[in-house]
Scaffold this motif. Structure first.
Motif, mmCIF file in Angstrom:
data_model
loop_
_atom_site.group_PDB
_atom_site.id
_atom_site.type_symbol
_atom_site.label_atom_id
_atom_site.label_comp_id
_atom_site.label_asym_id
_atom_site.label_seq_id
_atom_site.Cartn_x
_atom_site.Cartn_y
_atom_site.Cartn_z
ATOM 1 N N ALA A 74 38.507 28.500 44.112
ATOM 2 C CA ALA A 74 39.735 28.716 43.338
ATOM 3 C C ALA A 74 39.432 28.654 41.837
ATOM 4 N N ASP A 75 38.638 27.675 41.435
ATOM 5 C CA ASP A 75 38.272 27.572 40.017
ATOM 6 C C ASP A 75 37.444 28.781 39.587
ATOM 7 N N ARG A 76 36.521 29.194 40.462
ATOM 8 C CA ARG A 76 35.687 30.340 40.094
ATOM 9 C C ARG A 76 36.537 31.604 39.967
ATOM 10 N N GLU A 77 37.564 31.700 40.794
ATOM 11 C CA GLU A 77 38.469 32.847 40.704
ATOM 12 C C GLU A 77 39.208 32.855 39.356
ATOM 13 N N ARG A 78 39.681 31.693 38.916
ATOM 14 C CA ARG A 78 40.380 31.626 37.628
ATOM 15 C C ARG A 78 39.442 32.000 36.483
ATOM 16 N N ILE A 79 38.202 31.539 36.610
ATOM 17 C CA ILE A 79 37.226 31.842 35.558
ATOM 18 C C ILE A 79 36.877 33.330 35.581
ATOM 19 N N TRP A 80 36.820 33.900 36.768
ATOM 20 C CA TRP A 80 36.537 35.334 36.869
ATOM 21 C C TRP A 80 37.654 36.150 36.211
#
Lengths: 226, 226
Positions: free
Chosen positions: B73-79
């Protein structure tokens, strides 16, 4: 089918190869005073510079240049520039800290047979460089990666290296005829070594201690002081 | 006589050890798309971070922190933050160059199982840091050396790494709760790889060519364009 992608099986590292990479990383030192007078051959120097040249670079612009200084007269002039800056730096510390600072040898400019000034040409690649549009320092950072490659390759070759940062850039630019638009990233001293500090010299001499790694790792987000 | 100096015989490298160091340097790649989904164990990750932690640092201040991001989920926000910045970056190129830019995959944020945000605490060590008085960037440069150590150790471990620089720092700071006084130096994507480009991807894809090394080396002083 022709290999149009240029992707290939990643060559795995054996345990001994992996250990060799860690050996370079863990036994690399910032060398200031252990240089032997033996000359560095052009062949070895080229291997070190080619290792630097294979660092990552933003947009593959390869923004670095390497000014190789061997003449002892030039090294003497550069040492004088260091000395002036170092006297100013010493004055910023006080009391015991100043005495300790003054007892540290912080460069090997005259003792190391080869010095290299590593620069970054910030105009290389034009105004818009892939990967540098949101972080304008990426070309400088690429140049630092080249320096770290050179440092580790040097360790593997039995060559010690020290990075001297105590200069006014204007002095170095004048002595080395470096144009204004070029940024100096690092000034390096290189020579063969047969002795090295077992731990970083600034730790051995009580200037600072190593921080426990676990204090520096955060899980998922920043967890330190606000 | 006790060894009070902590100087020791410099352990020489065998030819095969030296070759291993060069293998890491020459086969290291900026990985964007070859990540395997296999998780990275904490043990391997700690070895990589410890290699980074043994980089040189100005005044031995060790200014880095490592924020390890595993949550998808965090990686998605950063993406999403990457995507916004990348659209802006693409708009700065025109014509064929823009089409080529848009065809390049420039990050592995969602595909790589581990992301690491590497920061530099510019207040660490206090106002006056040995070696940083004349070059205020030296703490940032130390942090870049840590990233390059990590990159080479990763290669030796069979782990690929990519450095993503296409962000507004403010987005990353908000998502990762990074205080204003802390500087983001690099955002890294890591995961196992079994295929790598034989040459840098931007060279393979015709974005830029490798400059001949001899054009980048100067003898004694600057010898390039003024």
């Amino acid at each position: 089918m022709p290999n149009t992608s240029a992707l290939a099986q990643a060559a795995p590292f054996s345990e001994s190869e992996r250990n060799a990479v860690y050996k370079a990383i863990y036994t690399r030192r910032d060398v200031r005073d252990q240089f032997l007078p033996d000359p560095l051959s052009d062949k070895v120097l080229l291997r070190l510079l080619d290792a630097a040249h294979h660092a990552p670079s933003v947009g593959f612009v390869q923004p670095w240049n390497f000014i190789v200084i061997r003449s002892s007269a030039d090294r003497e002039r550069i040492w004088q520039a260091f000395r002036g800056a170092n006297d100013e730096a010493a004055a910023m510390f006080s009391g015991e800290r100043q005495s300790t600072y003054q007892s540290l040898k912080l460069e090997g400019i005259r003792k190391a047979p080869v010095n290299i000034c590593v620069t970054c040409d910030r105009t290389r690649g034009g105004d818009v460089v892939l990967g540098r549009t949101h972080n304008s320092s990426m070309d400088l950072y690429s140049t630092v990666c080249a320096i770290q490659n050179l440092w580790l390759a040097a360790r593997a070759e039995g060559v010690g290296m020290g990075w001297v940062s105590i200069f006014h850039d204007a002095d170095l630019k004048r002595i080395l005829a470096i144009p204004d638009r070029i940024e100096i990233v690092g000034y390096l001293c290189l020579g063969y070594v047969d002795q090295l500090y077992e731990r970083p010299e600034l730790e051995v001499k009580g200037w600072n201690r190593r921080t426990p790694l676990e204090d520096l790792i955060f899980d998922g987000k920043w967890q330190g002081d606000p």
